[in-house]
Motif scaffolding. Structure first.
Motif, mmCIF file in Angstrom:
data_model
loop_
_atom_site.group_PDB
_atom_site.id
_atom_site.type_symbol
_atom_site.label_atom_id
_atom_site.label_comp_id
_atom_site.label_asym_id
_atom_site.label_seq_id
_atom_site.Cartn_x
_atom_site.Cartn_y
_atom_site.Cartn_z
ATOM 1 N N UNK A 3 64.656 43.473 44.174
ATOM 2 C CA UNK A 3 64.817 43.867 42.752
ATOM 3 C C UNK A 3 64.328 45.261 43.051
ATOM 4 N N UNK A 4 63.364 45.841 44.701
ATOM 5 C CA UNK A 4 63.445 46.510 45.005
ATOM 6 C C UNK A 4 64.123 48.203 44.561
ATOM 7 N N UNK A 5 63.505 48.691 45.034
ATOM 8 C CA UNK A 5 63.886 50.325 44.316
ATOM 9 C C UNK A 5 63.361 51.678 44.714
ATOM 10 N N UNK A 6 63.897 52.530 45.302
ATOM 11 C CA UNK A 6 63.629 54.038 45.517
ATOM 12 C C UNK A 6 64.166 54.526 45.414
ATOM 13 N N UNK A 7 63.621 56.471 44.845
ATOM 14 C CA UNK A 7 64.139 57.280 44.302
ATOM 15 C C UNK A 7 63.498 58.387 44.426
ATOM 16 N N UNK A 8 64.354 59.024 45.179
ATOM 17 C CA UNK A 8 63.469 60.489 45.865
ATOM 18 C C UNK A 8 64.310 61.791 45.438
ATOM 19 N N UNK A 9 63.055 62.741 45.309
ATOM 20 C CA UNK A 9 62.917 63.614 44.693
ATOM 21 C C UNK A 9 62.766 65.486 45.611
ATOM 22 N N UNK A 10 63.119 65.476 46.320
ATOM 23 C CA UNK A 10 62.118 67.059 47.654
ATOM 24 C C UNK A 10 62.241 65.920 48.553
ATOM 25 N N UNK A 11 60.644 66.078 48.728
ATOM 26 C CA UNK A 11 60.042 65.446 50.320
ATOM 27 C C UNK A 11 59.425 64.235 49.075
ATOM 28 N N UNK A 12 58.683 63.570 48.188
ATOM 29 C CA UNK A 12 58.732 62.597 48.308
ATOM 30 C C UNK A 12 59.595 61.152 48.044
ATOM 31 N N UNK A 13 58.737 60.413 47.106
ATOM 32 C CA UNK A 13 60.262 58.810 46.759
ATOM 33 C C UNK A 13 58.275 58.291 46.389
ATOM 34 N N UNK A 14 59.504 57.839 45.805
ATOM 35 C CA UNK A 14 58.828 56.329 44.414
ATOM 36 C C UNK A 14 59.182 55.131 44.460
ATOM 37 N N UNK A 15 58.837 53.878 45.087
ATOM 38 C CA UNK A 15 59.620 52.833 45.429
ATOM 39 C C UNK A 15 59.054 52.165 45.165
ATOM 40 N N UNK A 16 59.036 50.535 45.074
ATOM 41 C CA UNK A 16 59.058 49.685 44.348
ATOM 42 C C UNK A 16 58.803 48.442 45.611
#
Length: 71
Positions: A3-16
């Motif tokens: 269920x882990x996810x990662x979202x990226x925008x520019x130089x940042x990543x949000x991850x579970x």
């Protein structure tokens, strides 16, 4: 099922991804905050196990942390 996810925008990543969390950074911030001053690392680790954690990363460096809990 993963269920882990990662979202990226520019130089940042949000991850579970739990394995990506920097517990030293999280504990360091919390134990110096006014609402969790002196919190033991073991309590922080246990809280991560029982929540949905989100880390925000600038490259490999963790720059933010949020966790979601529910009753």
């Amino acid at each position: 099922m993963n269920m882990e996810q990662t979202w990226e925008r520019g130089e940042y990543a949000v991850s579970t991804e739990r394995g990506r969390l920097d517990v030293d950074v999280i504990h360091g911030f919390l134990c110096r905050s006014y609402w969790a001053a002196g919190i033991p690392r073991a309590v922080v680790e246990r809280s991560l196990e029982h929540s949905l954690p989100f880390g925000v990363y600038d490259g490999a460096r963790q720059v933010c942390f949020v966790r979601v809990i529910s009753d």
